[in-house]
Structure formats: structure tokens, C-alpha cells
Write a protein that holds these residues in place. Structure first.
Motif, short mmCIF file in Angstrom:
data_model
loop_
_atom_site.label_atom_id
_atom_site.label_comp_id
_atom_site.label_asym_id
_atom_site.label_seq_id
_atom_site.Cartn_x
_atom_site.Cartn_y
_atom_site.Cartn_z
N ASP A 1 -6.21 1.93 -7.47
CA ASP A 1 -6.17 3.27 -6.89
C ASP A 1 -7.31 3.31 -5.89
OD1 ASP A 1 -5.72 5.95 -6.37
OD2 ASP A 1 -6.79 6.64 -8.15
N ALA A 2 -6.98 3.48 -4.61
CA ALA A 2 -8.00 3.42 -3.56
C ALA A 2 -7.94 4.69 -2.72
CB ALA A 2 -7.80 2.19 -2.68
N ALA A 3 -8.62 5.71 -3.21
CA ALA A 3 -8.68 6.97 -2.46
C ALA A 3 -9.39 6.73 -1.14
CB ALA A 3 -9.42 8.01 -3.29
N ILE B 1 0.86 -1.18 0.00
CA ILE B 1 0.00 0.00 0.00
C ILE B 1 0.90 1.23 0.00
CG2 ILE B 1 -1.72 1.30 1.32
CD1 ILE B 1 -2.68 -1.44 2.40
N LEU B 2 0.66 2.12 -0.95
CA LEU B 2 1.41 3.36 -1.03
C LEU B 2 0.66 4.49 -0.34
CD1 LEU B 2 2.53 3.30 -4.79
CD2 LEU B 2 3.75 2.40 -2.79
N SER B 3 1.37 5.25 0.48
CA SER B 3 0.81 6.42 1.15
C SER B 3 1.89 7.50 1.09
CB SER B 3 0.43 6.10 2.59
OG SER B 3 -0.11 7.24 3.22
N LEU B 4 1.98 8.15 -0.06
CA LEU B 4 3.10 9.03 -0.36
C LEU B 4 2.65 10.47 -0.58
CD1 LEU B 4 4.79 6.43 -2.68
CD2 LEU B 4 5.58 7.11 -0.40
N PRO B 5 3.57 11.44 -0.41
CA PRO B 5 3.17 12.85 -0.42
C PRO B 5 3.04 13.52 -1.78
CG PRO B 5 5.48 12.68 0.14
CD PRO B 5 4.94 11.27 0.05
N HIS B 6 3.44 12.86 -2.86
CA HIS B 6 3.41 13.54 -4.16
C HIS B 6 3.29 12.51 -5.28
CE1 HIS B 6 4.76 16.02 -7.54
NE2 HIS B 6 4.36 17.05 -6.80
N PRO B 7 2.51 12.81 -6.33
CA PRO B 7 2.36 11.86 -7.44
C PRO B 7 3.67 11.40 -8.05
CG PRO B 7 0.73 13.61 -7.62
CD PRO B 7 1.66 14.01 -6.50
N ASP B 8 4.65 12.28 -8.21
CA ASP B 8 5.93 11.88 -8.79
C ASP B 8 6.63 10.82 -7.93
OD1 ASP B 8 5.54 13.61 -10.91
OD2 ASP B 8 6.83 15.19 -10.08
N THR C 1 -2.72 10.72 -2.61
CA THR C 1 -3.48 11.64 -3.44
C THR C 1 -2.70 11.84 -4.73
OG1 THR C 1 -4.38 12.72 -1.50
CG2 THR C 1 -4.52 13.93 -3.58
N VAL C 2 -3.19 11.21 -5.80
CA VAL C 2 -2.49 11.26 -7.08
C VAL C 2 -3.45 11.73 -8.17
CG1 VAL C 2 -0.84 9.46 -6.44
CG2 VAL C 2 -2.94 8.83 -7.62
N THR C 3 -2.87 12.11 -9.29
CA THR C 3 -3.69 12.50 -10.45
C THR C 3 -4.16 11.24 -11.16
OG1 THR C 3 -1.81 12.52 -11.98
CG2 THR C 3 -2.27 14.58 -10.77
#
Length: 166
Positions: free
Chosen positions: A124-126, A71-78, A102-104
Motif C-alpha cells: 500500500d503506497a499512499a 499499480i492501482l489508482s482507483l476511485p473507491h476501495p470496493d 485512497t483505501v481503508t
């Protein structure tokens, strides 16, 4: 190391990449029922997570080689794209990756393509709600992805969710 499935038989072993406020809360919720491995580039965040029962690693490969689901929980889409690329380059990869950052939409599409090339599922699980609902295992997920990946993700997410919506 022996994998422990605990009560959450759908999850196997969970890996959390990104142990900030949200990632740490997500990891803590899962740790009540399943073995959780975590990584964050920040050593103090790893130390905090270790104090909450998370098995921490000082590199991504340590998590990738042990987790059935990451599971990814990261601060920026890049950063999500970079981390996904690094995980897919590992000799041992998870069966499923779940993006909660929070990604595009384009980031989710790009990450899904990276994992599909390695026969790994991607969802993708917002998450709706705050850190408190995450920590208590009462998250609401809005899933996107192909039907097979969502079918894999649902039993993983159910034990820590108040609701899951496609």
C-alpha cells in the motif's frame, strides 16, 4: 511483445489500472523510463493515455499478462478489491501489486491477503502531493506492507519519487 526496461531497471514492465487524473499522471511519469501498459474501463481515458505513450488494453487481462508490477489508482476501495480479485484470477499475474488508491486499512489488508494467496507481493503506497507532482515524477510515497514486498517496491518507485517512507 518485447518488454523494454529502459532506465528503470527495478521496474520491468509497469501496468497501471485506473487512468483517471492520478493514474494517468503516474503512468506518464513511469513512461519516461519504462514500458507502461494501462487499463481503464472508460475508453476515452484509454485513448488519452495512448496519446501519452501508454500501451492501453480494453481488458484487465491484457495488462496482467504483460506487467511485472501493477499499480492501482482507483476511485473507491470496493473497486480495488474487485480489481485485485480479477487480476489474481488471471492465468498470468504480476510479481508485485502497488496500491496507490485512497483505501481503508481493511481494504489494504484484504487486497494483501488476495495477492498473498497467489504468491504475489503487495504494498500500500499512499501518495502525498497533487497530480502535478505525480506527472513530473516527484511523488512522495508512504509504504505499508511486509518487508519483502517493500523491498521489491522501492526500486520500482524510486525513479518517480521525491521520497519514500515506510
Amino acid at each position: 511483445m518485447t518488454d523494454q526496461q529502459g532506465e528503470n531497471s527495478g521496474a520491468g514492465t509497469i501496468g497501471i489500472i485506473g487512468l483517471g487524473n492520478a493514474g494517468s499522471a503516474i503512468a506518464s511519469a513511469f513512461a519516461t523510463s519504462v514500458e507502461v501498459h494501462g487499463y481503464d474501463q472508460n475508453a476515452s481515458r484509454r485513448d488519452d493515455a495512448a496519446g501519452k505513450g501508454i500501451i492501453t488494453h480494453d481488458h484487465l487481462g491484457g495488462v496482467a499478462s504483460r506487467a511485472d508490477v501493477i499499480i492501482l489508482s482507483l476511485p473507491h476501495p470496493d473497486i480495488s478489491i474487485a480489481v485485485t480479485t480479477q487480476i489474481m484470477a488471471q492465468p498470468i499475474r504480476p510479481k508485485l501489486m502497488i496500491e496507490t488508491s485512497t483505501v481503508t486499512p481493511q481494504t489494504a489488508i484484504d487486497c494483501a491477503a488476495l495477492v498473498a494467496a497467489k504468491n504475489v507481493g503487495f504494498v500500500d503506497a499512499a501518495i502525498a502531493g497533487g497530480v502535478a507532482s505525480m506527472a513530473t515524477g516527484q511523488m512522495t510515497f508512504f509504504m505499508g506492507g511486509d518487508d519483502a514486498a517493500k523491498a521489491m517496491a522501492r526500486p520500482v518507485l524510486e525513479p518517480v519519487s521525491a521520497g519514500i517512507y515506510d
